[in-house]
Design a protein around this motif. Sequence first.
Motif, PDB file in Angstrom:
ATOM      1  N   PHE A 139      -6.689  -4.019   0.743  1.00  0.00           N
ATOM      2  CA  PHE A 139      -5.367  -4.502   0.359  1.00  0.00           C
ATOM      3  C   PHE A 139      -5.471  -6.015   0.185  1.00  0.00           C
ATOM      4  O   PHE A 139      -6.398  -6.652   0.692  1.00  0.00           O
ATOM      5  N   ILE A 140      -4.514  -6.591  -0.549  1.00  0.00           N
ATOM      6  CA  ILE A 140      -4.542  -8.012  -0.876  1.00  0.00           C
ATOM      7  C   ILE A 140      -3.382  -8.723  -0.183  1.00  0.00           C
ATOM      8  O   ILE A 140      -2.259  -8.221  -0.166  1.00  0.00           O
ATOM      9  N   ARG A 141      -3.664  -9.891   0.364  1.00  0.00           N
ATOM     10  CA  ARG A 141      -2.603 -10.696   0.977  1.00  0.00           C
ATOM     11  C   ARG A 141      -2.897 -12.170   0.757  1.00  0.00           C
ATOM     12  O   ARG A 141      -3.992 -12.544   0.323  1.00  0.00           O
ATOM     13  N   ARG A 142      -1.917 -13.007   1.078  1.00  0.00           N
ATOM     14  CA  ARG A 142      -2.122 -14.454   1.031  1.00  0.00           C
ATOM     15  C   ARG A 142      -2.771 -14.916   2.334  1.00  0.00           C
ATOM     16  O   ARG A 142      -2.262 -14.618   3.402  1.00  0.00           O
ATOM     17  N   GLY A 143      -3.868 -15.642   2.226  1.00  0.00           N
ATOM     18  CA  GLY A 143      -4.483 -16.210   3.414  1.00  0.00           C
ATOM     19  C   GLY A 143      -3.814 -17.533   3.756  1.00  0.00           C
ATOM     20  O   GLY A 143      -2.922 -18.014   3.055  1.00  0.00           O
ATOM     21  N   ARG A 144      -4.237 -18.126   4.845  1.00  0.00           N
ATOM     22  CA  ARG A 144      -3.724 -19.437   5.248  1.00  0.00           C
ATOM     23  C   ARG A 144      -4.922 -20.247   5.751  1.00  0.00           C
ATOM     24  O   ARG A 144      -5.390 -20.054   6.865  1.00  0.00           O
ATOM     25  N   VAL A 145      -5.419 -21.133   4.893  1.00  0.00           N
ATOM     26  CA  VAL A 145      -6.638 -21.878   5.198  1.00  0.00           C
ATOM     27  C   VAL A 145      -6.424 -23.359   4.905  1.00  0.00           C
ATOM     28  O   VAL A 145      -6.283 -23.756   3.741  1.00  0.00           O
ATOM     29  N   SER A 146      -6.367 -24.184   5.954  1.00  0.00           N
ATOM     30  CA  SER A 146      -6.216 -25.639   5.805  1.00  0.00           C
ATOM     31  C   SER A 146      -5.067 -26.005   4.872  1.00  0.00           C
ATOM     32  O   SER A 146      -5.189 -26.880   4.018  1.00  0.00           O
ATOM     33  N   GLY A 147      -3.975 -25.314   5.013  1.00  0.00           N
ATOM     34  CA  GLY A 147      -2.803 -25.596   4.202  1.00  0.00           C
ATOM     35  C   GLY A 147      -2.815 -24.907   2.847  1.00  0.00           C
ATOM     36  O   GLY A 147      -1.815 -24.946   2.126  1.00  0.00           O
ATOM     37  N   ARG A 168      -3.222 -21.432   0.317  1.00  0.00           N
ATOM     38  CA  ARG A 168      -2.827 -20.022   0.385  1.00  0.00           C
ATOM     39  C   ARG A 168      -3.631 -19.200  -0.620  1.00  0.00           C
ATOM     40  O   ARG A 168      -3.118 -18.750  -1.648  1.00  0.00           O
ATOM     41  N   PRO A 169      -4.941 -19.007  -0.385  1.00  0.00           N
ATOM     42  CA  PRO A 169      -5.743 -18.197  -1.302  1.00  0.00           C
ATOM     43  C   PRO A 169      -5.445 -16.709  -1.138  1.00  0.00           C
ATOM     44  O   PRO A 169      -4.977 -16.266  -0.091  1.00  0.00           O
ATOM     45  N   LEU A 170      -5.722 -15.955  -2.201  1.00  0.00           N
ATOM     46  CA  LEU A 170      -5.654 -14.503  -2.091  1.00  0.00           C
ATOM     47  C   LEU A 170      -6.926 -14.011  -1.416  1.00  0.00           C
ATOM     48  O   LEU A 170      -8.030 -14.448  -1.743  1.00  0.00           O
ATOM     49  N   VAL A 171      -6.771 -13.104  -0.471  1.00  0.00           N
ATOM     50  CA  VAL A 171      -7.931 -12.533   0.212  1.00  0.00           C
ATOM     51  C   VAL A 171      -7.769 -11.028   0.286  1.00  0.00           C
ATOM     52  O   VAL A 171      -6.653 -10.495   0.303  1.00  0.00           O
ATOM     53  N   ALA A 172      -8.890 -10.341   0.310  1.00  0.00           N
ATOM     54  CA  ALA A 172      -8.893  -8.880   0.416  1.00  0.00           C
ATOM     55  C   ALA A 172      -9.352  -8.490   1.812  1.00  0.00           C
ATOM     56  O   ALA A 172     -10.295  -9.075   2.353  1.00  0.00           O
ATOM     57  N   ALA A 173      -8.672  -7.527   2.395  1.00  0.00           N
ATOM     58  CA  ALA A 173      -9.025  -7.054   3.736  1.00  0.00           C
ATOM     59  C   ALA A 173      -9.026  -5.536   3.734  1.00  0.00           C
ATOM     60  O   ALA A 173      -8.399  -4.892   2.885  1.00  0.00           O
ATOM     61  N   HIS A 174      -9.753  -4.955   4.685  1.00  0.00           N
ATOM     62  CA  HIS A 174      -9.906  -3.511   4.740  1.00  0.00           C
ATOM     63  C   HIS A 174      -8.705  -2.820   5.372  1.00  0.00           C
ATOM     64  O   HIS A 174      -8.074  -3.345   6.278  1.00  0.00           O
ATOM     65  N   LEU A 175      -8.397  -1.638   4.876  1.00  0.00           N
ATOM     66  CA  LEU A 175      -7.438  -0.752   5.521  1.00  0.00           C
ATOM     67  C   LEU A 175      -8.162   0.052   6.595  1.00  0.00           C
ATOM     68  O   LEU A 175      -9.366   0.282   6.481  1.00  0.00           O
ATOM     69  N   PRO A 176      -7.497   0.551   7.633  1.00  0.00           N
ATOM     70  CA  PRO A 176      -6.075   0.359   7.902  1.00  0.00           C
ATOM     71  C   PRO A 176      -5.809  -1.010   8.512  1.00  0.00           C
ATOM     72  O   PRO A 176      -6.695  -1.641   9.061  1.00  0.00           O
ATOM     73  N   VAL A 177      -4.554  -1.468   8.401  1.00  0.00           N
ATOM     74  CA  VAL A 177      -4.191  -2.782   8.906  1.00  0.00           C
ATOM     75  C   VAL A 177      -3.363  -2.696  10.187  1.00  0.00           C
ATOM     76  O   VAL A 177      -2.926  -3.683  10.725  1.00  0.00           O
ATOM     77  N   THR A 178      -3.131  -1.485  10.647  1.00  0.00           N
ATOM     78  CA  THR A 178      -2.289  -1.309  11.825  1.00  0.00           C
ATOM     79  C   THR A 178      -2.977  -1.838  13.081  1.00  0.00           C
ATOM     80  O   THR A 178      -4.116  -1.498  13.363  1.00  0.00           O
ATOM     81  N   HIS A 179      -2.262  -2.651  13.806  1.00  0.00           N
ATOM     82  CA  HIS A 179      -2.771  -3.164  15.071  1.00  0.00           C
ATOM     83  C   HIS A 179      -2.539  -2.117  16.164  1.00  0.00           C
ATOM     84  O   HIS A 179      -1.435  -1.631  16.342  1.00  0.00           O
ATOM     85  N   LYS A 180      -3.609  -1.736  16.853  1.00  0.00           N
ATOM     86  CA  LYS A 180      -3.462  -0.789  17.948  1.00  0.00           C
ATOM     87  C   LYS A 180      -3.194  -1.550  19.230  1.00  0.00           C
ATOM     88  O   LYS A 180      -4.002  -2.385  19.647  1.00  0.00           O
ATOM     89  N   PRO A 181      -2.051  -1.310  19.846  1.00  0.00           N
ATOM     90  CA  PRO A 181      -1.732  -2.064  21.059  1.00  0.00           C
ATOM     91  C   PRO A 181      -2.740  -1.775  22.163  1.00  0.00           C
ATOM     92  O   PRO A 181      -3.231  -0.656  22.308  1.00  0.00           O
ATOM     93  N   THR A 182      -3.047  -2.798  22.943  1.00  0.00           N
ATOM     94  CA  THR A 182      -3.925  -2.630  24.093  1.00  0.00           C
ATOM     95  C   THR A 182      -3.174  -1.857  25.175  1.00  0.00           C
ATOM     96  O   THR A 182      -1.940  -1.744  25.129  1.00  0.00           O
ATOM     97  N   PRO A 183      -3.881  -1.324  26.169  1.00  0.00           N
ATOM     98  CA  PRO A 183      -3.180  -0.637  27.268  1.00  0.00           C
ATOM     99  C   PRO A 183      -2.133  -1.518  27.934  1.00  0.00           C
ATOM    100  O   PRO A 183      -1.052  -1.053  28.274  1.00  0.00           O
ATOM    101  N   ALA A 184      -2.446  -2.828  28.089  1.00  0.00           N
ATOM    102  CA  ALA A 184      -1.476  -3.725  28.723  1.00  0.00           C
ATOM    103  C   ALA A 184      -0.227  -3.860  27.869  1.00  0.00           C
ATOM    104  O   ALA A 184       0.891  -3.863  28.375  1.00  0.00           O
ATOM    105  N   GLU A 185      -0.415  -3.979  26.537  1.00  0.00           N
ATOM    106  CA  GLU A 185       0.733  -4.073  25.636  1.00  0.00           C
ATOM    107  C   GLU A 185       1.559  -2.794  25.674  1.00  0.00           C
ATOM    108  O   GLU A 185       2.787  -2.827  25.679  1.00  0.00           O
ATOM    109  N   VAL A 243       0.830  -1.207   0.000  1.00  0.00           N
ATOM    110  CA  VAL A 243       0.000   0.000   0.000  1.00  0.00           C
ATOM    111  C   VAL A 243       0.863   1.257   0.000  1.00  0.00           C
ATOM    112  O   VAL A 243       0.494   2.283  -0.578  1.00  0.00           O
ATOM    113  N   SER A 244       2.053   1.165   0.623  1.00  0.00           N
ATOM    114  CA  SER A 244       2.937   2.328   0.657  1.00  0.00           C
ATOM    115  C   SER A 244       3.481   2.683  -0.724  1.00  0.00           C
ATOM    116  O   SER A 244       3.954   3.797  -0.944  1.00  0.00           O
TER     117      SER A 244
END
Length: 424
Positions: free
Chosen positions: A68-76, A78-95, A37-38
Motif C-alpha cells: 500500500f502507498i502512504r505519505r512518509g515523513r522524513v526531515s520535513g 513528505r515522500p510517497l513510500v510503499a509498505a507491506h500489508l497487512p498494516v494492522t497493529h497487533k496490540p501487545t498483551p499489556a495493551e 486498500v478497502s
Amino acid sequence: MANGVWHRGYGIEINLSLPDLGHPDRPGLLDEIMTSVSGRDPELLECLAHHDGHTCESEAGGKSPWMFIRRGRVSGRRPLVAAHLPVTHKPTPAESDQHKATKERVVETALRHGLEATPESPVRGATGRSIADALVTGPDGTRIGWEIQYYPLGKSGVYQRSTRARDNGVMPLWVTKSTQADLIDRAPWARVDDMPWREISSGREMLIRGGFRYLQTWLCKPTSARQCLDNGGAGHCHGLHADWFLPALCEPPKPAVHIEDLILTTATGESLAVFVPSRHNPRSGRHMWVPVQDCVTWTEMDGATRLPDLPTSEPDDSITFDEQEIDRSCTAGQESPSFRSDPRPVRDLGQPTGGLTLPLLTSRRPNRDGAAALTVTGAERVAVAATLGCPVWEVGPCSRCGQFIRRYGPNAPIACSVCRGQGR
C-alpha cells in the motif's frame, strides 16, 4: 518501506519518487494507487523484489508481498513510500490488558450509578453495523460510544468509525494514553495516563489529562492575569476575550476531571462535545468535552454550532518528489536511511484554541452626570457576566464612569471599585 512497486493490473513498474510516477501517459495513476486498500484489490500493488523472483523479506516473515502507498515523513519532507500489508497493529498483551481493564471500568462505573451500559455493544442503524468498546446510555436516551484506543489507529479509521457511530445515533468518545495519537482533535476524545491494568482495575485515580476544557472570559486590561489574544501578549486592547483552557490552567484553577466524572456527565448531558475551529486556520480546530453551561455561553457569544459534521478526510501536506532511482530490494522489517520516519508529532499540546475577541466596549451615550456610559450587545453582555461571575441580568453600568459591573442583585454596589476608591 520502498520507493517503487509493481502494478499488477497494468503490468507496469511505478517509481514513487517521480512526479508522474514514471508514466506521464497515466495522469490519474496517483489517485488510483493512493486509494484505500478497502476500496481496491488488495493484491493490486506488489513488492518489486517478489515480482522479480527474489526474496521478499515480508513474505519470508509470514506476511504478504502486497503493498500500500502512504505519505512518509522524513526531515520535513513528505515522500510517497510503499509498505507491506497487512498494516494492522497487533496490540501487545499489556495493551490488551489495559484496554480490557479500562472498558470494564467504564461499564462498571456507569452501572454503579444507575446508567445502562454494555461492553462490546453492536449498534445497528441506517448506515450499517458499528461496535463500541462500551456503550453507555443516559436517562434521556443519549448514547455514548466509548472507544478505548491504546494502540495506533490511522486518521481515516477514526473518521470512518466516528461517522458511522454518529450516523447510528451514538456520540463517539475516544480514549488514548498517547499525546501523539492520530485520534486527538479528529473526533471527541480524552487522554488518560499510561497505567498498568491492575491499577486501572483496582480503581486507582484516573485523571483526564487532555480533551476536557472550561471556558474562560476576561476583560483585557493591565490588571488582567491573562495576556491579550490579539496583540501577541504585548499591551492590552480593553476588549473582551474568551478561550478554552485545561482545568489546571484556569483562573482560578478548576478541579481535576476524573474518568468517572466523564462517564457520568457525558451520558447525562452535563458535558457536551464541541468543536472549536482554529482562529488562524479554519480548516483545523480542537475537539473537546466541555460543561453544558460553558457551551451555552460560548454559543451565545460566538453563534457557532455545537458539533459540526465530522470530516471524512482532511487536507494533506504536499507530496515531495525526490526523483531517485528505484531500490528494487525488499527492506521489509528495516527502514532505509533515506526513508527513516521522523518522530510522530505531539498532537495534545494543551494549548488554547485562539479564542475570540468581542468588539471593544465603546461609549455611546452620556449618563445624567455627563459621564460616558457604556452600552453592550447581547453577546457582550453574556461575556461581561461570565467575566464577573454573575447572571446576565445583574450586569449594569457604574453610576459614575459607566463601566459595566455587577450592578444589580443582593449587596451589589452602584459604582465600580475604582470610582468608590476615588470618592466619585
